[in-house]
Design a protein around this motif. Sequence first.
Motif, PDB file in Angstrom:
ATOM      1  N   GLY A  86       0.798  -1.224   0.000  1.00 47.51           N
ATOM      2  CA  GLY A  86       0.000   0.000   0.000  1.00 47.51           C
ATOM      3  C   GLY A  86       0.826   1.266   0.000  1.00 47.51           C
ATOM      4  N   LYS A  87       2.027   1.209  -0.574  1.00 46.79           N
ATOM      5  CA  LYS A  87       2.940   2.360  -0.529  1.00 46.79           C
ATOM      6  C   LYS A  87       2.808   3.287  -1.727  1.00 46.79           C
ATOM      7  CE  LYS A  87       6.293   0.230   2.566  1.00 46.79           C
ATOM      8  NZ  LYS A  87       7.713  -0.121   2.825  1.00 46.79           N
ATOM      9  N   GLY A  88       1.650   3.251  -2.365  1.00 42.50           N
ATOM     10  CA  GLY A  88       1.433   4.190  -3.451  1.00 42.50           C
ATOM     11  C   GLY A  88       1.400   3.508  -4.803  1.00 42.50           C
ATOM     12  N   ARG A  89       1.702   4.285  -5.815  1.00 41.86           N
ATOM     13  CA  ARG A  89       1.622   3.800  -7.180  1.00 41.86           C
ATOM     14  C   ARG A  89       2.765   4.393  -7.993  1.00 41.86           C
ATOM     15  NH1 ARG A  89      -1.733   1.694 -11.043  1.00 41.86           N
ATOM     16  NH2 ARG A  89      -1.543   2.588 -13.138  1.00 41.86           N
ATOM     17  N   PHE A  90       3.342   3.572  -8.868  1.00 41.37           N
ATOM     18  CA  PHE A  90       4.302   4.083  -9.838  1.00 41.37           C
ATOM     19  C   PHE A  90       3.516   4.515 -11.061  1.00 41.37           C
ATOM     20  CE2 PHE A  90       6.922   3.317 -13.646  1.00 41.37           C
ATOM     21  CZ  PHE A  90       7.904   4.271 -13.407  1.00 41.37           C
ATOM     22  N   GLU A  91       3.546   5.807 -11.344  1.00 43.77           N
ATOM     23  CA  GLU A  91       2.864   6.323 -12.523  1.00 43.77           C
ATOM     24  C   GLU A  91       3.746   6.096 -13.746  1.00 43.77           C
ATOM     25  OE1 GLU A  91      -0.139   7.175 -12.462  1.00 43.77           O
ATOM     26  OE2 GLU A  91      -0.402   7.308 -10.282  1.00 43.77           O
ATOM     27  N   GLY A  92       3.156   5.638 -14.809  1.00 42.39           N
ATOM     28  CA  GLY A  92       3.917   5.227 -15.973  1.00 42.39           C
ATOM     29  C   GLY A  92       4.695   6.355 -16.631  1.00 42.39           C
ATOM     30  N   LEU A  93       5.707   5.966 -17.378  1.00 44.43           N
ATOM     31  CA  LEU A  93       6.498   6.874 -18.197  1.00 44.43           C
ATOM     32  C   LEU A  93       5.869   6.996 -19.579  1.00 44.43           C
ATOM     33  CD1 LEU A  93      10.019   5.432 -17.301  1.00 44.43           C
ATOM     34  CD2 LEU A  93       9.099   7.618 -16.492  1.00 44.43           C
ATOM     35  N   ARG A  94       6.339   7.948 -20.349  1.00 50.20           N
ATOM     36  CA  ARG A  94       5.921   8.034 -21.747  1.00 50.20           C
ATOM     37  C   ARG A  94       6.462   6.815 -22.511  1.00 50.20           C
ATOM     38  NH1 ARG A  94       8.789  12.802 -21.367  1.00 50.20           N
ATOM     39  NH2 ARG A  94      10.114  12.009 -23.058  1.00 50.20           N
ATOM     40  N   PRO A  95       5.749   6.318 -23.501  1.00 48.58           N
ATOM     41  CA  PRO A  95       6.259   5.177 -24.273  1.00 48.58           C
ATOM     42  C   PRO A  95       7.616   5.447 -24.911  1.00 48.58           C
ATOM     43  CG  PRO A  95       3.933   5.496 -24.725  1.00 48.58           C
ATOM     44  CD  PRO A  95       4.367   6.671 -23.890  1.00 48.58           C
TER      45      PRO A  95
END
Length: 357
Positions: free
Chosen positions: A266-275
Amino acid sequence: MKPISLLSYALALFTTFGCQAQPGQAAAPRVGVAPGYSHALPRHALVGYLHNFDNGSGVLPLGQVDGSWDVIVLAFADDMGEGRIAFNPAPGLERARLVADIAARRAAGGIVVLSFGGELGTVTLRTQRDEDNFVRTTAQAIDAYGLDGIDIDLEKIAGVVHGAPVAARLVSAVKRLHAMYPNLYVSMAPEHPYVQGGWVSMEGIWGAYLPLIDGLRDELDLLHVQLYNNGGLPTPYHADPLPAGSVDMMVGSARMLIEGFELAGGKGRFEGLRPDQVALALPSGPRAAGSGHAPPAAIIRAFDCLTRATGCDALKPARPYPDFRGVMAWSINWDVADQGAFSVPVGTHLRQARAGQ
């Protein structure tokens, strides 16, 4: 990449963060492309590591590397202590020839960068003094060799774990270097437990690169996570780890980097990078790594799956990513020893893909 002014070009050729190159270092190139100025990456790029040590494949002058490689990563810089780094060509490879080969490759539109780390490589970054020394000596290497930028490939021995000072110091140091060279090329090549491993755990090495990636999103040109020497890849998409070398592993790894994923505990989320910031990373052949080799045909299918949603196995991306950047290989040396078994089919496919888009 942003264009640089003529004044910036002149300053980049003759200055190094307030410090001149030390006696015995190669002189900065007088012709070609200014140090720290990187051409834009081609839409689909082939990246390869050229190592300056003989691990059975032999050492290779950069000038003998064919033009199929869009980015050449020199591996590796040496840790000289207290944050200081240096790049020392392998015995038998002349420094002056390397400088000339780099200048010629860059004048032809290629990108050449210096990598820190590797299996046995370290960077000492604990204090502000270490960071200052790292910035100063990295700038000296960029100017002395006429490089486009840097690559971060720190592994277990470098002590990259959650809470270690090296990550925060690297973020600060790279931002300082990027301010000095606004077109500085920056890439990373962590092993997959350090990145996608954050879905499994956020302790120790697991997910330890994520703060570094997040901290350098604006500066990062390319992330190619190593899909070898660490077994299968745990993902949110399947109950079991995806097998190393499989099309599904390659597609699943890229999906996590682009589409993001929840962090363990539950330590958050990794938001994706641009392709366009993401590439696959595989061994160039069975002899190049202990495990994880994928046949070129499988790599090509994974690339097509990610860019066009064709050639997929069980996994598909949420949507096609036509700007997905490309493929990295360890290593150019091994590919040459294997007579281009990787670079010919994979490089040809990438060039055809960018010509057709």
